[in-house]
Design a protein around this motif. Sequence first.
Motif, PDB file in Angstrom:
ATOM      1  N   VAL A 148       0.863  -1.168   0.000  1.00  0.00           N
ATOM      2  CA  VAL A 148       0.000   0.000   0.000  1.00  0.00           C
ATOM      3  C   VAL A 148       0.906   1.226   0.000  1.00  0.00           C
ATOM      4  O   VAL A 148       1.967   1.222   0.630  1.00  0.00           O
ATOM      5  CB  VAL A 148      -0.948  -0.002   1.227  1.00  0.00           C
ATOM      6  N   SER A 149       0.532   2.258  -0.728  1.00  0.00           N
ATOM      7  CA  SER A 149       1.365   3.453  -0.810  1.00  0.00           C
ATOM      8  C   SER A 149       1.086   4.388   0.360  1.00  0.00           C
ATOM      9  O   SER A 149       0.044   4.287   1.023  1.00  0.00           O
ATOM     10  CB  SER A 149       1.115   4.192  -2.122  1.00  0.00           C
ATOM     11  N   ALA A 150       2.004   5.296   0.603  1.00  0.00           N
ATOM     12  CA  ALA A 150       1.806   6.290   1.649  1.00  0.00           C
ATOM     13  C   ALA A 150       0.583   7.155   1.342  1.00  0.00           C
ATOM     14  O   ALA A 150      -0.185   7.511   2.247  1.00  0.00           O
ATOM     15  CB  ALA A 150       3.054   7.162   1.797  1.00  0.00           C
ATOM     16  N   SER A 151       0.385   7.482   0.083  1.00  0.00           N
ATOM     17  CA  SER A 151      -0.776   8.294  -0.313  1.00  0.00           C
ATOM     18  C   SER A 151      -2.081   7.564  -0.045  1.00  0.00           C
ATOM     19  O   SER A 151      -3.061   8.169   0.405  1.00  0.00           O
ATOM     20  CB  SER A 151      -0.680   8.659  -1.805  1.00  0.00           C
ATOM     21  N   GLU A 152      -2.085   6.253  -0.297  1.00  0.00           N
ATOM     22  CA  GLU A 152      -3.291   5.460  -0.034  1.00  0.00           C
ATOM     23  C   GLU A 152      -3.579   5.392   1.462  1.00  0.00           C
ATOM     24  O   GLU A 152      -4.742   5.440   1.878  1.00  0.00           O
ATOM     25  CB  GLU A 152      -3.122   4.062  -0.613  1.00  0.00           C
ATOM     26  N   LEU A 153      -2.526   5.269   2.263  1.00  0.00           N
ATOM     27  CA  LEU A 153      -2.706   5.258   3.715  1.00  0.00           C
ATOM     28  C   LEU A 153      -3.292   6.578   4.195  1.00  0.00           C
ATOM     29  O   LEU A 153      -4.211   6.601   5.019  1.00  0.00           O
ATOM     30  CB  LEU A 153      -1.377   4.981   4.410  1.00  0.00           C
ATOM     31  N   LEU A 154      -2.745   7.668   3.665  1.00  0.00           N
ATOM     32  CA  LEU A 154      -3.239   8.986   4.048  1.00  0.00           C
ATOM     33  C   LEU A 154      -4.708   9.151   3.663  1.00  0.00           C
ATOM     34  O   LEU A 154      -5.515   9.634   4.453  1.00  0.00           O
ATOM     35  CB  LEU A 154      -2.396  10.072   3.378  1.00  0.00           C
ATOM     36  N   ALA A 155      -5.051   8.708   2.457  1.00  0.00           N
ATOM     37  CA  ALA A 155      -6.428   8.807   1.991  1.00  0.00           C
ATOM     38  C   ALA A 155      -7.368   7.945   2.834  1.00  0.00           C
ATOM     39  O   ALA A 155      -8.564   8.242   2.963  1.00  0.00           O
ATOM     40  CB  ALA A 155      -6.511   8.397   0.526  1.00  0.00           C
ATOM     41  N   GLY A 156      -6.813   6.878   3.418  1.00  0.00           N
ATOM     42  CA  GLY A 156      -7.617   5.987   4.245  1.00  0.00           C
ATOM     43  C   GLY A 156      -7.752   6.425   5.682  1.00  0.00           C
ATOM     44  O   GLY A 156      -8.344   5.704   6.495  1.00  0.00           O
ATOM     45  N   GLY A 157      -7.186   7.600   6.007  1.00  0.00           N
ATOM     46  CA  GLY A 157      -7.351   8.140   7.356  1.00  0.00           C
ATOM     47  C   GLY A 157      -6.154   8.012   8.264  1.00  0.00           C
ATOM     48  O   GLY A 157      -6.262   8.255   9.472  1.00  0.00           O
ATOM     49  N   ALA A 158      -4.987   7.665   7.706  1.00  0.00           N
ATOM     50  CA  ALA A 158      -3.784   7.575   8.532  1.00  0.00           C
ATOM     51  C   ALA A 158      -3.370   8.951   9.030  1.00  0.00           C
ATOM     52  O   ALA A 158      -3.319   9.912   8.262  1.00  0.00           O
ATOM     53  CB  ALA A 158      -2.639   6.952   7.742  1.00  0.00           C
ATOM     54  N   VAL A 159      -3.067   9.044  10.312  1.00  0.00           N
ATOM     55  CA  VAL A 159      -2.579  10.289  10.907  1.00  0.00           C
ATOM     56  C   VAL A 159      -1.074  10.196  11.147  1.00  0.00           C
ATOM     57  O   VAL A 159      -0.335  11.140  10.914  1.00  0.00           O
ATOM     58  CB  VAL A 159      -3.310  10.597  12.228  1.00  0.00           C
ATOM     59  N   HIS A 160      -0.635   9.031  11.614  1.00  0.00           N
ATOM     60  CA  HIS A 160       0.796   8.791  11.847  1.00  0.00           C
ATOM     61  C   HIS A 160       1.162   7.440  11.262  1.00  0.00           C
ATOM     62  O   HIS A 160       0.399   6.477  11.368  1.00  0.00           O
ATOM     63  CB  HIS A 160       1.122   8.765  13.347  1.00  0.00           C
ATOM     64  N   VAL A 161       2.338   7.365  10.642  1.00  0.00           N
ATOM     65  CA  VAL A 161       2.896   6.088  10.202  1.00  0.00           C
ATOM     66  C   VAL A 161       4.335   6.013  10.677  1.00  0.00           C
ATOM     67  O   VAL A 161       5.144   6.902  10.391  1.00  0.00           O
ATOM     68  CB  VAL A 161       2.830   5.913   8.671  1.00  0.00           C
ATOM     69  N   LEU A 162       4.657   4.958  11.428  1.00  0.00           N
ATOM     70  CA  LEU A 162       5.992   4.746  11.979  1.00  0.00           C
ATOM     71  C   LEU A 162       6.635   3.565  11.267  1.00  0.00           C
ATOM     72  O   LEU A 162       5.996   2.518  11.077  1.00  0.00           O
ATOM     73  CB  LEU A 162       5.906   4.471  13.477  1.00  0.00           C
ATOM     74  N   SER A 163       7.897   3.732  10.888  1.00  0.00           N
ATOM     75  CA  SER A 163       8.584   2.714  10.095  1.00  0.00           C
ATOM     76  C   SER A 163       9.820   2.204  10.826  1.00  0.00           C
ATOM     77  O   SER A 163      10.900   2.775  10.730  1.00  0.00           O
ATOM     78  CB  SER A 163       8.977   3.299   8.725  1.00  0.00           C
ATOM     79  N   PHE A 164       9.647   1.145  11.590  1.00  0.00           N
ATOM     80  CA  PHE A 164      10.780   0.477  12.245  1.00  0.00           C
ATOM     81  C   PHE A 164      10.485  -1.019  12.292  1.00  0.00           C
ATOM     82  O   PHE A 164      10.995  -1.769  11.504  1.00  0.00           O
ATOM     83  CB  PHE A 164      11.035   1.045  13.644  1.00  0.00           C
ATOM     84  N   GLY A 165       9.661  -1.445  13.252  1.00  0.00           N
ATOM     85  CA  GLY A 165       9.186  -2.799  13.290  1.00  0.00           C
ATOM     86  C   GLY A 165      10.162  -3.801  13.880  1.00  0.00           C
ATOM     87  O   GLY A 165      11.190  -3.437  14.429  1.00  0.00           O
ATOM     88  N   PRO A 166       9.770  -5.044  13.787  1.00  0.00           N
ATOM     89  CA  PRO A 166       8.586  -5.535  13.088  1.00  0.00           C
ATOM     90  C   PRO A 166       7.328  -5.435  13.936  1.00  0.00           C
ATOM     91  O   PRO A 166       7.383  -5.050  15.107  1.00  0.00           O
ATOM     92  CB  PRO A 166       8.933  -7.006  12.841  1.00  0.00           C
ATOM     93  N   GLY A 167       6.194  -5.811  13.328  1.00  0.00           N
ATOM     94  CA  GLY A 167       4.977  -5.954  14.104  1.00  0.00           C
ATOM     95  C   GLY A 167       5.148  -7.112  15.067  1.00  0.00           C
ATOM     96  O   GLY A 167       5.786  -8.121  14.748  1.00  0.00           O
ATOM     97  N   LEU A 168       4.599  -6.971  16.271  1.00  0.00           N
ATOM     98  CA  LEU A 168       4.746  -7.992  17.303  1.00  0.00           C
ATOM     99  C   LEU A 168       3.482  -8.823  17.487  1.00  0.00           C
ATOM    100  O   LEU A 168       3.550 -10.045  17.648  1.00  0.00           O
ATOM    101  CB  LEU A 168       5.124  -7.339  18.635  1.00  0.00           C
ATOM    102  N   ILE A 169       2.340  -8.137  17.475  1.00  0.00           N
ATOM    103  CA  ILE A 169       1.057  -8.798  17.692  1.00  0.00           C
ATOM    104  C   ILE A 169       0.041  -8.236  16.720  1.00  0.00           C
ATOM    105  O   ILE A 169      -0.049  -7.013  16.538  1.00  0.00           O
ATOM    106  CB  ILE A 169       0.551  -8.588  19.140  1.00  0.00           C
ATOM    107  N   GLU A 170      -0.732  -9.122  16.102  1.00  0.00           N
ATOM    108  CA  GLU A 170      -1.846  -8.721  15.248  1.00  0.00           C
ATOM    109  C   GLU A 170      -3.056  -9.579  15.598  1.00  0.00           C
ATOM    110  O   GLU A 170      -2.941 -10.801  15.717  1.00  0.00           O
ATOM    111  CB  GLU A 170      -1.490  -8.893  13.771  1.00  0.00           C
ATOM    112  N   ASN A 171      -4.195  -8.919  15.782  1.00  0.00           N
ATOM    113  CA  ASN A 171      -5.429  -9.618  16.146  1.00  0.00           C
ATOM    114  C   ASN A 171      -5.257 -10.495  17.381  1.00  0.00           C
ATOM    115  O   ASN A 171      -5.827 -11.592  17.482  1.00  0.00           O
ATOM    116  CB  ASN A 171      -5.929 -10.474  14.975  1.00  0.00           C
ATOM    117  N   GLY A 172      -4.439  -9.994  18.300  1.00  0.00           N
ATOM    118  CA  GLY A 172      -4.235 -10.706  19.563  1.00  0.00           C
ATOM    119  C   GLY A 172      -3.248 -11.849  19.506  1.00  0.00           C
ATOM    120  O   GLY A 172      -2.924 -12.452  20.530  1.00  0.00           O
TER     121      GLY A 172
END
Length: 314
Positions: free
Chosen positions: A187-211
């Motif tokens: 997904v592009s940064a522009s698409e994220l912004l259009a979808g309502g993103a206020v902040h995007v942080l880029s480091f990671g990784p993700g630790l937990i998703e859906n519990g």
Amino acid sequence: MKKAGKTSLWTKLFSIVLILFTSFVLLDTFIIPRAYVIENDSVAEQSVNTASSVSSTADAEKNTTESTSATVTENSYSDGNISITITKYREYDTDIYVADVTVTDASYLKTAFADSTYGKNITEKTSVIADESGAILAINGDYYGAQNSGYVIRNGKIYRDTISASSQEDLVIYEDGSFEIVTEGSVSASELLAGGAVHVLSFGPGLIENGEISVTESEEVDKAKTSNPRTAIGQISDLHYVMVVSDGRTSKSAGLSLQELAEFMQGLGVTTAYNLDGGGSSTMVFNGTVINNPTTNGTSIKERSVSDIVCFAD
């Protein structure tokens, strides 16, 4: 003899030029501060000295809600809009600091740049950025300034839309306060912004998703697999968050692996969790006081200067 002399002279000149060029590259990469400003939706570069700054959107978009008088203790804060409780845990032979936060509106979850400036080699201590931002609670962010790529969206504005890597996972914080972990390029940064993103942080990784723990063994490589100081943020439910910072690299605190960090946060009831910059950067500030023990090499306890913070502020 003359030819040999000329060759020697050119060799010396080439060596001098090479040394000067290498020195400039190192200075430009790690020391010389440069501010980047948004001009007609594109990023332009300008020189900056530490005495000047570019106003950030965090300053321009201050919340105007009038808060009630706060009730503050050594480990808690409540003002009717933001409620924070700090708890210190001892697990995995490590001191872990957890800030449990509930807010009445997602706008109280904020980010801020060092010196209120988006740029390169512009850094301040987490506690200093927190003070400048009026933050009640703050942790170090993704240290975007140490990278030349990776999405950077802050306060609803795109600052960088360059893909870091095909597998790079980012944390998206939407205007309703919800969290989502996405892969850059899918997904592009522009698409994220259009979808309502206020902040995007880029480091990671993700630790937990859906519990469920989402960090994999393939991501547990090199230093990520060893025990280190860690910083992470997670969401338990709507407008209910946790910030987690662990000590490490000392005889008192071993530190956490990513797997241990994920397991710990899952135990807190977190449904989405994301790993932020760790090591010597890992810092938590509450009411103007650094409450953990940040260290880079284990021999001295002191803050490292970073590019940005994630915080809660009225």
